[in-house]
Write a protein that holds these residues in place. Structure first.
Motif, PDB file in Angstrom:
ATOM      1  N   MET A 183     -16.821 -18.555  60.809  1.00 53.85           N
ATOM      2  CA  MET A 183     -15.500 -19.251  61.059  1.00 53.85           C
ATOM      3  C   MET A 183     -14.495 -18.557  60.989  1.00 53.85           C
ATOM      4  N   ARG A 184     -13.321 -18.865  61.862  1.00 55.36           N
ATOM      5  CA  ARG A 184     -12.313 -17.956  61.794  1.00 55.36           C
ATOM      6  C   ARG A 184     -11.038 -18.903  61.599  1.00 55.36           C
ATOM      7  N   VAL A 185     -10.067 -18.655  60.815  1.00 54.29           N
ATOM      8  CA  VAL A 185      -8.880 -19.570  60.702  1.00 54.29           C
ATOM      9  C   VAL A 185      -7.625 -18.402  61.148  1.00 54.29           C
ATOM     10  N   SER A 186      -6.742 -18.778  62.074  1.00 52.96           N
ATOM     11  CA  SER A 186      -5.639 -18.363  62.495  1.00 52.96           C
ATOM     12  C   SER A 186      -4.373 -19.175  62.170  1.00 52.96           C
ATOM     13  N   VAL A 187      -3.299 -18.662  61.649  1.00 55.20           N
ATOM     14  CA  VAL A 187      -2.097 -19.219  61.174  1.00 55.20           C
ATOM     15  C   VAL A 187      -0.954 -18.642  61.822  1.00 55.20           C
ATOM     16  N   THR A 221     -14.695 -15.328  58.605  1.00 56.37           N
ATOM     17  CA  THR A 221     -15.770 -15.178  57.383  1.00 56.37           C
ATOM     18  C   THR A 221     -16.520 -13.727  57.506  1.00 56.37           C
ATOM     19  N   GLU A 222     -16.781 -13.205  58.500  1.00 59.44           N
ATOM     20  CA  GLU A 222     -17.273 -11.892  58.804  1.00 59.44           C
ATOM     21  C   GLU A 222     -16.517 -10.814  58.060  1.00 59.44           C
ATOM     22  N   TRP A 223     -15.453 -10.965  57.772  1.00 64.36           N
ATOM     23  CA  TRP A 223     -14.445  -9.881  57.150  1.00 64.36           C
ATOM     24  C   TRP A 223     -14.569 -10.211  55.404  1.00 64.36           C
ATOM     25  N   LEU A 224     -14.886 -11.336  55.155  1.00 66.47           N
ATOM     26  CA  LEU A 224     -14.832 -11.555  53.788  1.00 66.47           C
ATOM     27  C   LEU A 224     -15.998 -11.839  52.953  1.00 66.47           C
ATOM     28  N   SER A 225     -15.721 -11.728  51.547  1.00 62.18           N
ATOM     29  CA  SER A 225     -16.905 -11.638  50.407  1.00 62.18           C
ATOM     30  C   SER A 225     -17.440 -12.800  50.646  1.00 62.18           C
ATOM     31  N   PRO A 226     -18.647 -13.000  49.895  1.00 63.59           N
ATOM     32  CA  PRO A 226     -19.376 -14.233  50.201  1.00 63.59           C
ATOM     33  C   PRO A 226     -18.604 -15.314  49.266  1.00 63.59           C
ATOM     34  N   ALA A 244     -10.961 -29.267  60.935  1.00 65.08           N
ATOM     35  CA  ALA A 244     -12.085 -28.973  61.672  1.00 65.08           C
ATOM     36  C   ALA A 244     -13.243 -30.082  62.019  1.00 65.08           C
ATOM     37  N   ASP A 245     -12.734 -31.240  61.352  1.00 65.54           N
ATOM     38  CA  ASP A 245     -13.585 -32.501  61.807  1.00 65.54           C
ATOM     39  C   ASP A 245     -13.084 -33.342  62.805  1.00 65.54           C
ATOM     40  N   GLY A 246     -12.307 -32.944  63.693  1.00 68.00           N
ATOM     41  CA  GLY A 246     -11.936 -33.610  64.929  1.00 68.00           C
ATOM     42  C   GLY A 246     -10.957 -34.795  64.716  1.00 68.00           C
ATOM     43  N   ARG A 247     -10.465 -35.030  63.449  1.00 67.25           N
ATOM     44  CA  ARG A 247      -9.436 -35.944  63.226  1.00 67.25           C
ATOM     45  C   ARG A 247      -8.029 -35.446  63.837  1.00 67.25           C
ATOM     46  N   PRO A 248      -7.306 -36.377  64.295  1.00 66.02           N
ATOM     47  CA  PRO A 248      -6.209 -35.870  65.160  1.00 66.02           C
ATOM     48  C   PRO A 248      -4.986 -35.510  63.861  1.00 66.02           C
ATOM     49  N   ASP A 264     -15.058 -22.561  64.905  1.00 63.90           N
ATOM     50  CA  ASP A 264     -16.359 -22.462  63.928  1.00 63.90           C
ATOM     51  C   ASP A 264     -17.765 -23.030  64.972  1.00 63.90           C
ATOM     52  N   GLN A 265     -18.447 -22.337  65.057  1.00 62.88           N
ATOM     53  CA  GLN A 265     -19.656 -22.614  65.847  1.00 62.88           C
ATOM     54  C   GLN A 265     -19.242 -23.025  67.316  1.00 62.88           C
ATOM     55  N   GLY A 266     -18.600 -22.346  67.979  1.00 62.24           N
ATOM     56  CA  GLY A 266     -18.243 -22.610  69.243  1.00 62.24           C
ATOM     57  C   GLY A 266     -17.125 -23.808  69.276  1.00 62.24           C
TER      58      GLY A 266
END
Length: 107
Positions: free
Chosen positions: A1-5, A22-27, A43-47, A67-69
């Motif tokens: 998952m990637r989040v950009s602001v 998430t690839e750059w972060l601790s668990p 991320a759930d598709g709600r407007p 996230d996941q494509g």
């Protein structure tokens, strides 16, 4: 998952993008980011709620969750930023491992 602001506007007009992946972060931070994204509803598709009318010298935020494509993008005026989204933005900007970039106005 990637989040950009991406934050634009304000008095100087600089455009700042902050990204956490998430690839750059601790668990523990990975789990925290996923929980914050769930609570934000981005991320759930709600407007997303209406962005609101931009005001002079106020910021505008564009939050992108990948996230996941899937990719979800929502834009908010500073004065209409929901609390859960504000929490996510704050966390992304301070988590260890995030990346920042700054561009001049108009780019």
């Amino acid at each position: 998952m990637r989040v950009s602001v991406t934050r634009g506007g304000g008095f100087g007009g600089l455009v700042r993008t902050t990204t956490a992946d998430t690839e750059w972060l601790s668990p523990g931070d990975r789990q925290e980011m996923q929980a914050l994204v769930r609570r934000s509803g981005l991320a759930d598709g709600r407007p997303a709620p209406e962005a609101g009318k931009p005001e002079p010298d106020r910021f505008t935020y564009t939050v992108t969750v990948e996230d996941q494509g899937r990719r979800h993008v929502a834009t908010f005026a500073e004065q209409s930023l929901p609390g859960e989204v504000r929490d996510l933005i704050s966390w992304v900007s301070r988590v260890h491992g995030h990346k920042d970039s700054v561009e001049p106005p108009g780019r």
